[in-house]
Design an enzyme around this catalytic site. Sequence first.
Site, short mmCIF file in Angstrom:
data_model
loop_
_atom_site.label_atom_id
_atom_site.label_comp_id
_atom_site.label_asym_id
_atom_site.label_seq_id
_atom_site.Cartn_x
_atom_site.Cartn_y
_atom_site.Cartn_z
N SER A 141 0.88 -1.18 0.00
CA SER A 141 0.00 0.00 0.00
C SER A 141 0.91 1.22 0.00
CB SER A 141 -0.83 0.02 1.28
OG SER A 141 -1.48 1.28 1.45
N TYR A 154 -2.40 -1.94 10.25
CA TYR A 154 -2.39 -2.06 8.78
C TYR A 154 -1.11 -1.46 8.20
CZ TYR A 154 -4.10 -1.40 3.93
OH TYR A 154 -4.25 -1.42 2.56
N1 LIG Z 1 -8.68 -0.32 -2.06
C1 LIG Z 1 -7.70 0.42 -1.57
O1 LIG Z 1 -7.82 1.63 -1.40
C2 LIG Z 1 -6.36 -0.20 -1.24
C3 LIG Z 1 -5.27 0.65 -1.01
C4 LIG Z 1 -4.03 0.11 -0.71
C5 LIG Z 1 -3.90 -1.27 -0.63
N2 LIG Z 1 -4.97 -2.06 -0.85
C6 LIG Z 1 -4.77 -3.51 -0.73
O2 LIG Z 1 -5.22 -4.15 -1.89
C7 LIG Z 1 -5.54 -5.51 -1.57
C8 LIG Z 1 -6.88 -5.85 -2.19
O3 LIG Z 1 -7.87 -5.05 -1.59
P1 LIG Z 1 -9.18 -4.52 -2.34
O4 LIG Z 1 -9.16 -3.06 -2.26
O5 LIG Z 1 -9.33 -5.20 -3.64
O6 LIG Z 1 -10.30 -4.99 -1.28
P2 LIG Z 1 -11.46 -6.11 -1.35
O7 LIG Z 1 -12.01 -6.16 0.02
O8 LIG Z 1 -12.35 -5.82 -2.50
O9 LIG Z 1 -10.67 -7.47 -1.67
C9 LIG Z 1 -9.93 -8.17 -0.70
C10 LIG Z 1 -10.25 -9.65 -0.84
O10 LIG Z 1 -9.38 -10.37 0.06
C11 LIG Z 1 -10.13 -11.42 0.64
N3 LIG Z 1 -9.53 -11.82 1.91
C12 LIG Z 1 -9.46 -11.08 3.05
N4 LIG Z 1 -8.86 -11.78 4.01
C13 LIG Z 1 -8.54 -13.00 3.48
C14 LIG Z 1 -7.90 -14.15 3.99
N5 LIG Z 1 -7.50 -14.22 5.25
N6 LIG Z 1 -7.73 -15.21 3.16
C15 LIG Z 1 -8.16 -15.15 1.88
N7 LIG Z 1 -8.78 -14.09 1.34
C16 LIG Z 1 -8.97 -13.02 2.13
C17 LIG Z 1 -11.53 -10.85 0.82
O11 LIG Z 1 -12.50 -11.87 0.95
C18 LIG Z 1 -11.69 -10.01 -0.45
O12 LIG Z 1 -12.30 -10.76 -1.48
C19 LIG Z 1 -5.48 -5.60 -0.04
O13 LIG Z 1 -4.24 -6.18 0.33
C20 LIG Z 1 -5.54 -4.16 0.40
O14 LIG Z 1 -4.93 -3.93 1.65
C21 LIG Z 1 -6.19 -1.57 -1.15
#
Ligand SMILES: NC(=O)c1ccc[n+]([C@@H]2O[C@H](COP(=O)([O-])OP(=O)(O)OC[C@H]3O[C@@H](n4cnc5c(N)ncnc54)[C@H](O)[C@@H]3O)[C@@H](O)[C@H]2O)c1
Length: 244
Positions: A141, A154
């Site tokens: 991130s 986080y």
């Molecule tokens: N959306 C943002 O603003 C943002 C910013 C920086 C980083 N991220 C990172 O991007 C990645 C994806 O996030 P996203 O935004 O697509 O969110 P999202 O919630 O749409 O997707 C995350 C997915 O991970 C799955 N998940 C969570 N815990 C799990 C586990 N223990 N085992 C297996 N699956 C699991 C969830 O079921 C979900 O489908 C994450 O690592 C998040 O921290 C997101």
Amino acid sequence: MKLQDKVALITGGASGIGAETARLFVSEGAKVVLVDLNEEKGKAFEAELKALNAEALFVKANITSEEDVAASFRQAIEAFGKVDIVFNNAGIGRVQPSHELEYAEWRHTVNVDLDGVFLVAREAIREMLKAGGGTIVNTASMYGWVGSPGSAAYNAAKGGVVNLTRSLALEYAEQNIRINALCPGFIDTPIIPEESKQALSAATPMKRLGKAEEMAKAVLFLASDDSSFMTGNSLIVDGGYTAQ
Ligand SMILES: NC(=O)c1ccc[n+]([C@@H]2O[C@H](COP(=O)([O-])OP(=O)(O)OC[C@H]3O[C@@H](n4cnc5c(N)ncnc54)[C@H](O)[C@@H]3O)[C@@H](O)[C@H]2O)c1
């Protein structure tokens, strides 16, 4: 096509950045294994991709379980014979003042966002050593680079992912395994609460949230031969946030 006949395992593949990356990867010729805790969303998305004639497999797994992680790689190899690319992307996030953060909550966040990333990377490296190479993209991130109030666990975990990426990249650089990280800014996915979206857009120099499709393009770059001389890198894609 950039990923013709490649097999990509994507954690968090049922939603958001993982799902959009799966969509782009199949359009570039890859077979995808969607690994996620969310069975309902995962199965529905697997069916959606198959309806587009893509080769896709959903595997329910918790990335914090060594057994689940090993089983998901086993199933990927049973189905498609190999794993060339791992998008190590599943994660969770919650905003809470640190003085109110229960230790169990801290442990849970670090367990998913750092330990889980290690367990998936370790399994990926084991397979890639056998196969003679591969590429791994970890999702960190922009909060692996800068701090913010209310997300200590986080942010600590994501900072850990950035340096885990460098360390693993150095360890396996000579074994033809490239390991990089994606560092998103605020991206419009279900992880961002609806009520926060306006403020997060305003805090971003480009005055909007990023789209999951925009992350997918960066992941494709890091996962494919387009980035063939990159390893240990963390690519920040954040609409200018960390330039401030
Ligand atoms: N959306 C943002 O603003 C943002 C910013 C920086 C980083 N991220 C990172 O991007 C990645 C994806 O996030 P996203 O935004 O697509 O969110 P999202 O919630 O749409 O997707 C995350 C997915 O991970 C799955 N998940 C969570 N815990 C799990 C586990 N223990 N085992 C297996 N699956 C699991 C969830 O079921 C979900 O489908 C994450 O690592 C998040 O921290 C997101």
